[in-house]
Design a protein around this motif. Sequence first.
Motif, mmCIF file in Angstrom:
data_model
loop_
_atom_site.group_PDB
_atom_site.id
_atom_site.type_symbol
_atom_site.label_atom_id
_atom_site.label_comp_id
_atom_site.label_asym_id
_atom_site.label_seq_id
_atom_site.Cartn_x
_atom_site.Cartn_y
_atom_site.Cartn_z
ATOM 1 N N ASN A 198 -8.642 -0.484 -9.075
ATOM 2 C CA ASN A 198 -7.623 -1.135 -9.901
ATOM 3 C C ASN A 198 -8.206 -1.477 -11.276
ATOM 4 O O ASN A 198 -9.148 -2.255 -11.371
ATOM 5 C CB ASN A 198 -7.145 -2.400 -9.178
ATOM 6 N N ILE A 229 -4.440 6.230 -10.342
ATOM 7 C CA ILE A 229 -2.995 6.473 -10.376
ATOM 8 C C ILE A 229 -2.765 7.981 -10.309
ATOM 9 O O ILE A 229 -3.321 8.732 -11.106
ATOM 10 C CB ILE A 229 -2.371 5.926 -11.680
ATOM 11 N N GLY A 232 1.909 8.789 -11.273
ATOM 12 C CA GLY A 232 2.561 7.533 -11.641
ATOM 13 C C GLY A 232 2.543 6.456 -10.574
ATOM 14 O O GLY A 232 3.158 5.402 -10.740
ATOM 15 N N LYS A 233 1.839 6.740 -9.461
ATOM 16 C CA LYS A 233 1.801 5.747 -8.371
ATOM 17 C C LYS A 233 0.363 5.484 -7.922
ATOM 18 O O LYS A 233 -0.487 6.370 -8.009
ATOM 19 C CB LYS A 233 2.581 6.269 -7.158
ATOM 20 N N THR A 234 0.131 4.301 -7.370
ATOM 21 C CA THR A 234 -1.177 4.054 -6.767
ATOM 22 C C THR A 234 -1.209 4.677 -5.393
ATOM 23 O O THR A 234 -0.168 4.887 -4.753
ATOM 24 C CB THR A 234 -1.489 2.555 -6.546
ATOM 25 N N ASP A 240 -0.226 0.089 -10.003
ATOM 26 C CA ASP A 240 0.848 0.663 -10.838
ATOM 27 C C ASP A 240 1.764 -0.436 -11.380
ATOM 28 O O ASP A 240 2.052 -0.496 -12.569
ATOM 29 C CB ASP A 240 1.642 1.745 -10.067
ATOM 30 N N ARG A 241 2.160 -1.353 -10.485
ATOM 31 C CA ARG A 241 3.033 -2.449 -10.913
ATOM 32 C C ARG A 241 2.323 -3.376 -11.888
ATOM 33 O O ARG A 241 2.905 -3.882 -12.836
ATOM 34 C CB ARG A 241 3.516 -3.246 -9.702
ATOM 35 N N PRO A 250 1.970 3.139 -16.363
ATOM 36 C CA PRO A 250 1.294 3.323 -15.083
ATOM 37 C C PRO A 250 1.069 4.795 -14.758
ATOM 38 O O PRO A 250 1.640 5.340 -13.819
ATOM 39 C CB PRO A 250 2.238 2.663 -14.074
ATOM 40 N N THR A 251 0.250 5.433 -15.566
ATOM 41 C CA THR A 251 -0.094 6.837 -15.353
ATOM 42 C C THR A 251 -1.595 6.984 -15.607
ATOM 43 O O THR A 251 -2.243 6.049 -16.091
ATOM 44 C CB THR A 251 0.619 7.760 -16.361
#
Length: 313
Positions: A198, A229, A232-234, A240-241, A250-251
């Motif tokens: 993260n 990421i 576009g997602k973890t 991401d959020r 979030p990329t």
Amino acid sequence: MGCFSVIAILSGGVGGARLAAGFAEVAREEVTIIVNTADDEEFYGLHVSPDVDTVLYTLSGMGDWERGWGIGGDTFRCNEMLGRLGLENWFKIGDADLAMSLYRSLMLRQGHRLTEVVERARRALGVKARILPMSDDRVRTMVVTESAVLPFQQYFVKLRCEPKVLGVVFDGIEGARPTEEVLEALKTAEVIVIAPSNPVVSIGPILSLRGVRELIRKSGAERLAVSPIIGGKTVKGPADRMLAALGIEPTAVGVYKLYSDIIDIMVLDTEDSKLAPLIEGDGKRCIVTSTLMHNRDEAARLARTILDHVGRI
Ligand code: GDP
Ligand code: CA
């Protein structure tokens, strides 16, 4: 082998531990993992160090690869009993896992530095790579949400990352020093890897320690980051959020921008291959490969691909 490290990895818990396990398996060089301690917390009078322990367990082979925390096959009888006694027990520490926190707390009370305690533990568990807590000083991530400022574990575990994040604060960071061991590892490293952890709450605290970012910026090492990421997602967790909440796209490109002053190479997942030109346009190199580490073999493959690119295998 000398007392210098050639590969230094900046790591949080699960994403960092997985990649570190890959490097530990394939690298000929000494591997040193510099681990976030800003999500450490006191529970029941014990010092719990989740990211350091995840790295310890994953590298020793005791970990639960899939779950990403704790010890494989652990039982939770102590945790259940604490609940029966009426204590809050939302932070699930397994019985064997608890022994690590008992050990750490005992050694700290006897006057050892956290760095020394982790060094002894990793040797006892047969881990060859060096594991360095980022600091022996107390730093605590606090998550600012709409309704309250929460200690990280309350946000992360108790409230399952549900509250909307407005910001994060690393309490104690101004007064905290990176250890001599961390500074030495960064100075001597020939490869510096920012793991797919993260960027905000795992890598953020390490880079915020006095002098660390500057040291990496000026380093002659090959410096690279692996994106946590993908598409576009973890893969896991709220990164991401959190990035979106802080106004960062979030990329993998958003992650790249956080590190652009301190890396030469960005490692992107094949799924994000179309993002490579954006980063290359900024004068950096990209490695596009599968970055999902479902198991130790995939982690080793990713580490080998990275080492092939930097020419050290
Ligand atoms: P924590 O401290 O346990 O929350 O873990 P980290 O901060 O080290 O890692 C969380 C990040 O790891 C998340 O953003 C995930 O997307 C990322 N992650 C977990 N597994 C993988 C993986 O196999 N590949 C990649 N690229 N990222 C991963
Ligand atoms: Ca963590």
